[in-house]
Design an enzyme around this catalytic site. Structure first.
Site, short mmCIF file in Angstrom:
data_model
loop_
_atom_site.label_atom_id
_atom_site.label_comp_id
_atom_site.label_asym_id
_atom_site.label_seq_id
_atom_site.Cartn_x
_atom_site.Cartn_y
_atom_site.Cartn_z
N LYS A 295 0.81 -1.21 0.00
CA LYS A 295 0.00 0.00 0.00
C LYS A 295 0.85 1.27 0.00
CE LYS A 295 -0.65 0.02 5.03
NZ LYS A 295 0.12 1.24 5.31
N THR A 296 1.98 1.27 0.72
CA THR A 296 2.82 2.46 0.74
C THR A 296 3.36 2.77 -0.65
OG1 THR A 296 3.44 2.00 3.04
CG2 THR A 296 4.80 3.57 1.83
N ASP B 277 -3.62 7.22 4.57
CA ASP B 277 -3.16 5.87 4.86
C ASP B 277 -3.85 5.35 6.13
OD1 ASP B 277 -1.72 3.55 4.64
OD2 ASP B 277 0.13 4.37 5.48
N GLN C 20 -7.56 -5.17 9.58
CA GLN C 20 -6.47 -4.78 10.46
C GLN C 20 -6.85 -3.62 11.38
OE1 GLN C 20 -2.27 -5.15 8.91
NE2 GLN C 20 -3.31 -4.95 6.95
N ARG D 31 2.33 -10.67 10.40
CA ARG D 31 3.67 -10.06 10.54
C ARG D 31 4.75 -11.03 10.05
NH1 ARG D 31 2.04 -5.83 9.76
NH2 ARG D 31 0.12 -7.01 9.45
#
Length: 665
Positions: free
Chosen positions: A28-29, A212, A243, A598
C-alpha cells in the site's frame, strides 16, 4: 518491480474518490508513493496542493523518503506528508486566534494532562479512575462531543464527575494558552465546521488528499477529512478493515463503509497479492479472519511459495512456553544462521514478557523489549521541554511549576503559595504573577533575587528564540541554568549521569534536525510545537539485527519479521476477557490476524495448559482462534517437540550439519 494490475489501477484512477482495500503486505505504501508521483507528473495537482496523511511519524517519514526517491528534491519538499495531528497543528498555527489560542501556545503531553485533571476531580480519586476519566475525555473530544453534551448524556455518577472535570479541564488549559493532543484534531474540526471562509481556504490549499490506514480513523478524523475533501471528493483512502485494532481509542472501521454512503461515486480497488508472507501463513490468516463479519471480501495470496505450515506448541505453563519458544529461536540462529533480530515474540499484554526475558538472558540471547520508558517521558527530557514550553508560552502553568525549582532555586512552598494566590486573585498565569511588584515585595531579598533571575532568564531566552537563532537560544538556556552540573549532582553515579546527559544532547540534536528540515523562519516556539507531536506518540529505540524483538501485538502493527512467535493464545488472554465482555471478539480476532500476518517465513503459535494469575495457578483453555484454523493448515507439536518423527530426525540432522560447519570454520 512493476506494479501489479490492481496497484496500477489504483495509481491511475484520478476521476473521483477512491478507496483502496489493501490487505496485509500488499504494497500500500508503494501505491501511495506512485500515486503522488503520478499526480505531479501528469500536472493533475501541484505538489504544494497534495497532502498525504497517516498515523505515525515513522510512517510519514518512510513515505517522505520514498517520495523523495521518485521526485526531484525541491518538488518533494513542497508536498505535505504528515500525521493527522501534525496537520491539525498546521491548521491551528495558521488560524490560532479563531479558536481562542495565542501565538506560542503549548501542547500538553499525557502526563501534564493527567496532573492537571487530578487537581480538578474530587480529592482522593484513585489512579485507575483518573486514567479512566482522562480516557473518557479523549474519546469525547475525538467524537466531537463538547463538555455540555457529555454532562447531559452522562449515565452514572462517575461519568458525570468526568464530564464536570472535562469542562473545568478545558477552562484550565485555555487559561494556560494550551491544548492537548486530542485538541489538535477537535479544535480544527470545530473551526472548519463553523467557519466557511477558513474551510474554503484549506480546501484550496489541499486539493488532493491521500489517507493511509483509513480503517484507524475515528469520528473526528473522518469528519475532518470530509470537510477538507468537500463534495469534490479528490482523495484516495487506503485501508484494511481486517487490520482495525484500535477500537479502544475510538477507531471506527465502519468509516470505510461510510465512504460509500457519503460518496456514492466511490470507486473501490482491492489489493490481495501479498509480498511478505509464504502461502501457508496466509492460508492460516485467511481461515482465521474469515470468521469475522466482513463488509469487503478479500483473500490474501502470494507467489512466494507455500513455505512451512505454522507450528502450534502446546505448553505446560508460561515458563515452559518461554523455554520452548527460546529453544526454537536458538535452533534457528544455530542451524540456519538466522540473526536474532529476524525473530519476534508477540503477545497480547506487556506483562507476558517476563518469562521470555528470563529465558533469553539464561541463554545469552540479546533482546530488545518494546514498551519501556518512552524517551520523551524521561525526567531530564521533560525538564528541558518544560523550559522551552515556558519560554514560548509564559502562560503555561504546568511548565512553570516543573521548572521553577529545577535546578533548585531556594524558592520554597511559601513563595509558590504567594505566587499562586496572586494568580488566582488576579486571574493571571503563575509567570505573570511572579512578575508582580506586590509578590516580589513580600519576599526576602535573596528569594526576590532568585525569582527575578528566573523570570529574566525566561524572558531573555524567549526574545532570542523568537527573534534570533532558536538553536543558540536552547544552548544558552542549558548553559544559564547549569543543567549539566545539576544532572551530575542528582545522578546516582557517573554512568547514570552520562546516560541522562546523552538524552538531553539527543533532544537538542532532534531540535536541530527539525530546524534544518523546516522553514528557516521557524522560531523556538514553532520547533517546540512540532516536537510536541512526537512526545505524544510512541517512540521506540531502533533494535539491531542482533536482538530478538519482544512487543505487544498493537506495537507490532506495520512491522514484519522473518520468524514470528505469537504466544499466549488462550481464552481470556487472546481473546482478552475484558474485550469479550465489551463485545470485542471481532477486534480481538483482527488483532490475532495482525500478529499472524507479521510473519514472512515461519510462524509459531503457542498456548499454555495453566498459567499463574493473581498468585494462583489457573487452568487455561486454548484460544478459540486456534480452533478456527483447520488442522490441515498447521503442524501441531506436543509438549516434548515435533509429533512427526521424521521432523524430529530432520532437526537433529540440521543441528549436526550446523555443528560440522562450525567446526570446519
Amino acid at each position: 518491480m512493476p506494479l501489479n494490475p490492481q496497484q496500477a489501477e489504483a495509481v491511475r484512477y484520478l476521476d473521483g474518490p477512491l478507496l483502496v482495500l489493501a490487505g496485509a503486505g500488499s504494497g500500500k505504501t508503494r501505491v501511495i508513493t506512485e500515486k503522488i508521483a503520478r499526480l505531479v507528473a501528469d500536472g493533475h495537482t501541484a505538489p504544494d496542493r497534495i497532502a498525504a496523511i497517516t498515523f505515525t511519524n515513522k510512517a510519514a517519514n518512510e513515505m517522505r523518503r520514498r517520495v523523495a526517491g521518485r521526485l526531484k528534491g525541491e518538488v518533494a519538499e513542497r508536498l505535505t506528508i504528515c500525521t493527522f495531528h501534525a496537520l491539525g497543528l498546521r491548521i491551528l498555527r495558521q488560524d490560532a486566534a479563531a479558536v481562542g489560542l495565542r501565538k506560542g501556545f503549548s501542547i500538553l503531553d499525557a502526563q501534564d494532562s493527567a496532573a492537571m485533571l487530578r487537581d480538578l476531580l474530587p480529592a482522593g480519586t484513585p489512579p485507575d479512575r483518573l486514567e479512566r476519566a482522562r480516557h473518557l475525555i479523549g474519546l469525547w473530544k475525538n467524537a466531537g462531543i463538547a463538555p455540555e453534551r457529555a454532562l447531559a448524556e452522562a449515565g452514572d455518577e462517575f461519568v458525570m464527575q468526568a464530564a464536570r472535570g472535562y469542562a473545568r479541564y478545558q477552562e484550565r488549559i485555555s487559561a494556560c494558552n494550551a491544548c492537548d493532543f486530542d485538541d489538535l484534531l477537535a479544535m480544527p474540526l470545530a473551526l472548519l465546521e463553523s467557519d466557511g471562509g477558513v474551510r474554503a481556504g484549506w480546501r484550496e490549499r489541499l486539493r488532493y488528499l491521500l489517507v493511509d490506514e483509513y480503517q484507524d480513523t475515528n469520528a473526528c478524523q473522518y469528519r475532518l477529512l470530509r470537510l477538507l475533501a468537500g463534495s469534490r471528493g479528490a482523495f484516495t483512502a487506503v485501508g484494511d478493515d481486517d487490520q482495525s485494532i484500535y477500537g479502544w481509542r475510538g477507531a471506527r472501521p465502519e468509516n470505510l463503509q461510510a465512504l460509500q454512503q457519503d460518496y456514492p461515486e466511490l470507486k473501490i480497488v482491492t489489493l490481495e497479492q501479498n509480498y511478505r508472507s509464504c502461502g501457508a501463513i496466509l492460508d492460516a490468516a485467511n481461515a482465521l479472519i474469515g470468521n469475522n463479519p466482513r463488509p469487503f471480501e478479500k483473500r490474501l495470496w502470494s507467489q512466494l511459495g507455500p513455505g512451512e505450515p505454522p507450528a502450534v506448541l502446546s505448553c505446560d505453563d508460561d515458563l515452559h512456553e518461554a523455554e520452548r519458544v527460546v529453544s526454537e529461536i536458538q535452533h534457528l540462529t544455530f542451524t540456519r544462521r538466522v540473526k536474532p533480530g529476524h525473530c519476534a515474540i508477540l503477545y497480547r499484554g506487556n506483562h507476558q514478557s517476563r518469562p521470555f526475558e528470563q529465558a533469553l538472558r539464561e541463554r545469552n540471547i540479546p533482546y530488545h523489549l518494546s514498551g519501556g520508558t518512552a524517551f520523551f517521558d524521561r525526567a531530564e527530557v521533560k525538564d528541558v521541554l518544560s523550559y522551552l514550553r515556558l519560554v514560548g508560552n509564559p502562560d503555561d502553568n504546568s511548565a512553570f511549576l516543573r521548572v521553577i525549582n529545577t535546578p533548585r532555586r531556594s524558592l520554597g512552598a511559601a513563595t509558590l503559595e504567594r505566587i499562586a494566590a496572586h494568580a488566582d486573585s488576579s486571574g493571571t498565569s503563575l509567570f505573570e504573577a511572579a512578575l508582580a511588584p506586590d509578590v516580589r515585595g513580600a519576599l526576602a531579598a535573596r528569594h526576590e533575587r532568585q525569582l527575578a533571575d528566573f523570570t529574566d532568564l525566561i524572558i531573555g531566552i524567549g526574545d532570542r528564540g523568537e527573534r534570533g537563532d532558536p538553536l543558540a537560544a536552547v544552548r544558552d538556556l542549558l548553559d544559564a541554568i547549569d543543567y549539566e552540573d545539576w544532572v551530575r549532582g542528582q545522578a546516582r553515579d557517573e554512568k547514570a549521569a552520562e546516560k541522562r546527559l546523552n538524552n538531553v544532547n539527543e533532544l537538542v540534536a532532534w531540535l536541530e534536525r527539525l530546524y534544518r528540515a523546516g522553514d528557516p523562519r521557524d522560531t523556538l516556539s514553532d520547533l517546540v510545537a512540532r516536537l510536541a507531536l512526537m512526545t505524544n506518540l510512541d517512540r521506540e529505540d531502533e533494535a539491531g539485527d542482533g536482538q530478538v524483538r519482544l512487543m505487544t501485538l498493537h506495537a507490532a502493527k506495520g512491522l514484519e519479521f522473518p520468524h514470528v512467535f505469537l504466544v499466549g493464545l488462550e481464552e481470556g488472554l487472546l481473546p482478552h476477557a475484558q474485550a469479550l465482555a465489551e463485545d470485542g471478539e471481532a477486534e480481538e480476532r483482527r488483532l490475532a490476524y495482525v500478529g499472524i500476518t507479521r510473519a514472512q517465513r515461519t510462524l509459531t503459535l503457542s498456548h499454555c495448559r495453566k498459567r499463574r494469575r493473581y498468585g494462583e495457578w489457573q487452568d487455561c483453555e486454548p484460544s478459540r482462534f486456534l480452533a478456527e484454523i483447520p488442522d490441515s493448515l498447521v503442524r501441531r507439536e506436543d509438549r516434548d517437540g515435533p509429533a512427526d518423527p521424521e521432523r524430529s530426525r530432520q532437526r537433529r540432522r540440521d543441528h549436526m550439519a550446523a555443528m560440522r560447519q562450525l567446526l570446519a570454520e
